[in-house]
Design a protein around this motif. Structure first.
Motif, PDB file in Angstrom:
ATOM      1  N   MET A 182       0.856  -1.199   0.000  1.00  0.00           N
ATOM      2  CA  MET A 182       0.000   0.000   0.000  1.00  0.00           C
ATOM      3  C   MET A 182       0.884   1.238   0.000  1.00  0.00           C
ATOM      4  O   MET A 182       1.115   1.859   1.041  1.00  0.00           O
TER       5      MET A 182
ATOM      6  N   GLY B 213      -6.034   2.717   6.740  1.00  0.00           N
ATOM      7  CA  GLY B 213      -4.766   3.423   6.882  1.00  0.00           C
ATOM      8  C   GLY B 213      -4.751   4.317   8.108  1.00  0.00           C
ATOM      9  O   GLY B 213      -3.707   4.524   8.733  1.00  0.00           O
TER      10      GLY B 213
ATOM     11  N   ARG C 271      -5.562   7.604  -2.115  1.00  0.00           N
ATOM     12  CA  ARG C 271      -4.454   6.679  -1.800  1.00  0.00           C
ATOM     13  C   ARG C 271      -4.780   5.263  -2.257  1.00  0.00           C
ATOM     14  O   ARG C 271      -3.891   4.508  -2.658  1.00  0.00           O
TER      15      ARG C 271
ATOM     16  N   ASN D 278      -2.592   2.735  -4.419  1.00  0.00           N
ATOM     17  CA  ASN D 278      -2.307   1.353  -3.984  1.00  0.00           C
ATOM     18  C   ASN D 278      -2.546   0.369  -5.126  1.00  0.00           C
ATOM     19  O   ASN D 278      -1.729  -0.517  -5.387  1.00  0.00           O
TER      20      ASN D 278
HETATM   21  N1  ASP Z   1      -8.487   2.123   1.708  1.00  0.00           N
HETATM   22  C1  ASP Z   1      -7.135   1.710   1.488  1.00  0.00           C
HETATM   23  C2  ASP Z   1      -7.124   0.482   0.585  1.00  0.00           C
HETATM   24  O1  ASP Z   1      -8.060  -0.280   0.572  1.00  0.00           O
HETATM   25  C3  ASP Z   1      -6.395   1.457   2.748  1.00  0.00           C
HETATM   26  C4  ASP Z   1      -6.228   2.762   3.481  1.00  0.00           C
HETATM   27  O2  ASP Z   1      -5.277   3.494   3.190  1.00  0.00           O
HETATM   28  O3  ASP Z   1      -7.067   3.123   4.311  1.00  0.00           O
HETATM   29  O4  ASP Z   1      -6.173   0.278  -0.130  1.00  0.00           O
END
Ligand code: ASP
Length: 442
Positions: free
Chosen positions: A318, A367, A403, A407
């Motif tokens: 991530m 996150g 984000r 990812n």
């Molecule tokens: N929502 C993000 C994901 O599923 C994780 C996060 O940064 O909260 O990749």
């Protein structure tokens, strides 16, 4: 609309959803209408994607591993994947820390604004819930994360959708299939091949619904925003995160261009439906089936590679999240704990943000839960934690959307690099459509 490329249809759905959300924000009873009558369609879509994620990982990984025909190749692929994932995550954290230390978005925030944010969000359920979840994570022993990879009951893992346990099980099955005589292995391999093909078709069918679903998802995000004044106060911080994430996408494009010799624009065009869904759902896990479909059928990565690299990536890689954690941690310190801003603390952040991004679940706002652990690792005063989270809470959802997009893009990039290095990147991938076989059965 019919002949428009999928990413355009999704984009139109997103824009209309945003506009609709803003309109409903101004209408009496509008928010209730969106919650009761629009949001459920987004939920149905996410449920469908989650529904097929487990069979998809299982089928593609078992098929992929047993097709490799050589155990040393699995080791090579595994080591390459994990090292590139760690490398890109470290680069993401360094970019994040570089930006937040240069721009200093938290320096000089007025006590008035801090008090206002504190009053509004310190006891908000969204903030307290993250603290409770983080303390549950922290209470586990040091090797618990390792123990958790090995399931004792695979059906329980399916029920809990424990990605790493399912990946372990699929690899175990795939390797065992390799080790038994080919004649005996064939029926099961054919079964998983067929299952894989069928689930991929399900992805195509579910994606027909995507433009409408993103409308519902985004309208629902927009009605949650109410205090634009606080949002504006956090603009500098939010722009730091978004700027860092854009740099990260640029970095992926350079990697793709230099190492695989493919055009960055082509890469973006092929992967964009997965990026747009990651943005709309804020969940790399929910996006995984679409990421796999795009990477295999549109980017040309062999199933043997994507079946391993993508599910593992959705769980442990991530880059967007770790970049955000670095920026958020330093931003919070700049505002309420400037004495903690030492070089050694920032080094600790590099290490813990790396571990935290591996440990973050691929679901919305995970996150932020792990951010608590990053902050605790540098001795951030416990009594300031709720205020710290309150500070960034108002803009967390839009940043989560951004984000998550990074990812997913990172996972797709790494799958291309690993595929190229193993000679498993194909030049003319054949995309299958939902109706390829429709004429024969209609
Ligand atoms: N929502 C993000 C994901 O599923 C994780 C996060 O940064 O909260 O990749």
């Amino acid at each position: 609309m019919k002949n428009l490329a999928l990413h355009w249809k999704i984009l139109i759905g997103m824009v209309l959803g945003i506009v609709f959300g803003f309109i409903m924000n101004t209408v009496d009873g509008g928010k209730g209408f969106v919650t009761d009558w629009i949001k459920p369609f987004g939920t149905i879509f996410i449920n469908l994607l989650k529904l097929i994620a487990v069979p998809l990982i299982l089928a593609s990984l078992i098929k992929g591993i047993s097709d490799l025909k050589d155990i040393s190749k699995i080791k090579k692929m595994g080591l390459r994947t994990i090292s590139i994932y760690i490398g890109t995550t470290l680069i993401a954290i360094i970019i994040g820390l570089g930006i937040v230390n240069i721009v200093k978005p938290g320096v000089g925030m007025s006590p008035d604004t801090i008090a206002k944010i504190k009053a509004k969000y310190e006891t908000d359920l969204g903030v307290t819930d993250k603290l409770v979840k983080a303390s549950a994570q922290k209470d586990a022993g040091p090797l618990q994360a390792l123990v958790d990879i090995f399931p004792s009951n695979i059906f329980q893992s399916f029920v809990d959708a424990s990605m790493l346990q399912i990946i372990f099980f699929a690899m175990f099955v795939g390797i065992s299939l390799l080790l038994i005589p080919e004649k005996k292995a064939k029926p099961l391999m054919d079964f998983f091949d067929s299952l894989n093909e069928m689930v991929m078709k399900m992805v195509d069918l579910i994606m027909l619904f995507a433009p409408y679903a993103v409308f519902a998802l985004l309208a629902n995000v927009i009605i949650a925003f109410d205090d634009t004044e606080i949002l504006l106060k956090l603009l500098a911080y939010a722009l730091c995160v978004v700027g860092g994430l854009i740099l990260m996408i640029g970095f992926y494009l350079i990697l793709v261009a230099v190492y695989t010799k493919k055009s960055p624009m082509w890469f973006l065009k092929q992967i964009s439906p997965a990026q747009l869904l990651a943005f709309s759902t804020s969940s790399s896990a929910a996006t995984l089936p679409v990421t796999m479909e795009r990477v295999e059928e549109h980017l040309g990565v062999d199933k043997e590679v994507s079946g391993f690299v993508l599910p593992v990536g959705a769980t442990i890689n991530m880059d967007g999240t770790s970049l955000y954690q670095g920026i958020a941690a330093v931003f919070i310190m700049q505002v309420i704990w400037p004495e903690g801003l030492t070089f050694s603390n920032q080094l600790v952040i590099v290490f813990t943000a790396l571990l935290a991004s591996i440990g973050s679940a691929a679901v919305p706002s995970a996150g932020m839960v792990m951010l608590v652990i990053v902050l605790e690792s540098i001795g951030f005063p416990e009594e300031l934690l709720p205020i710290g989270l309150a500070l960034i809470f108002a803009v967390d959802r839009p940043l989560d959307m951004c984000r998550t997009t990074v990812n997913v893009t990172g996972d797709a990039t790494v799958s291309m690099l690993v595929a190229k290095s193993l000679g498993k990147l194909h030049d003319n991938p054949k995309a299958k459509d939902w109706d390829d076989n429709y004429d024969k059965v209609k």
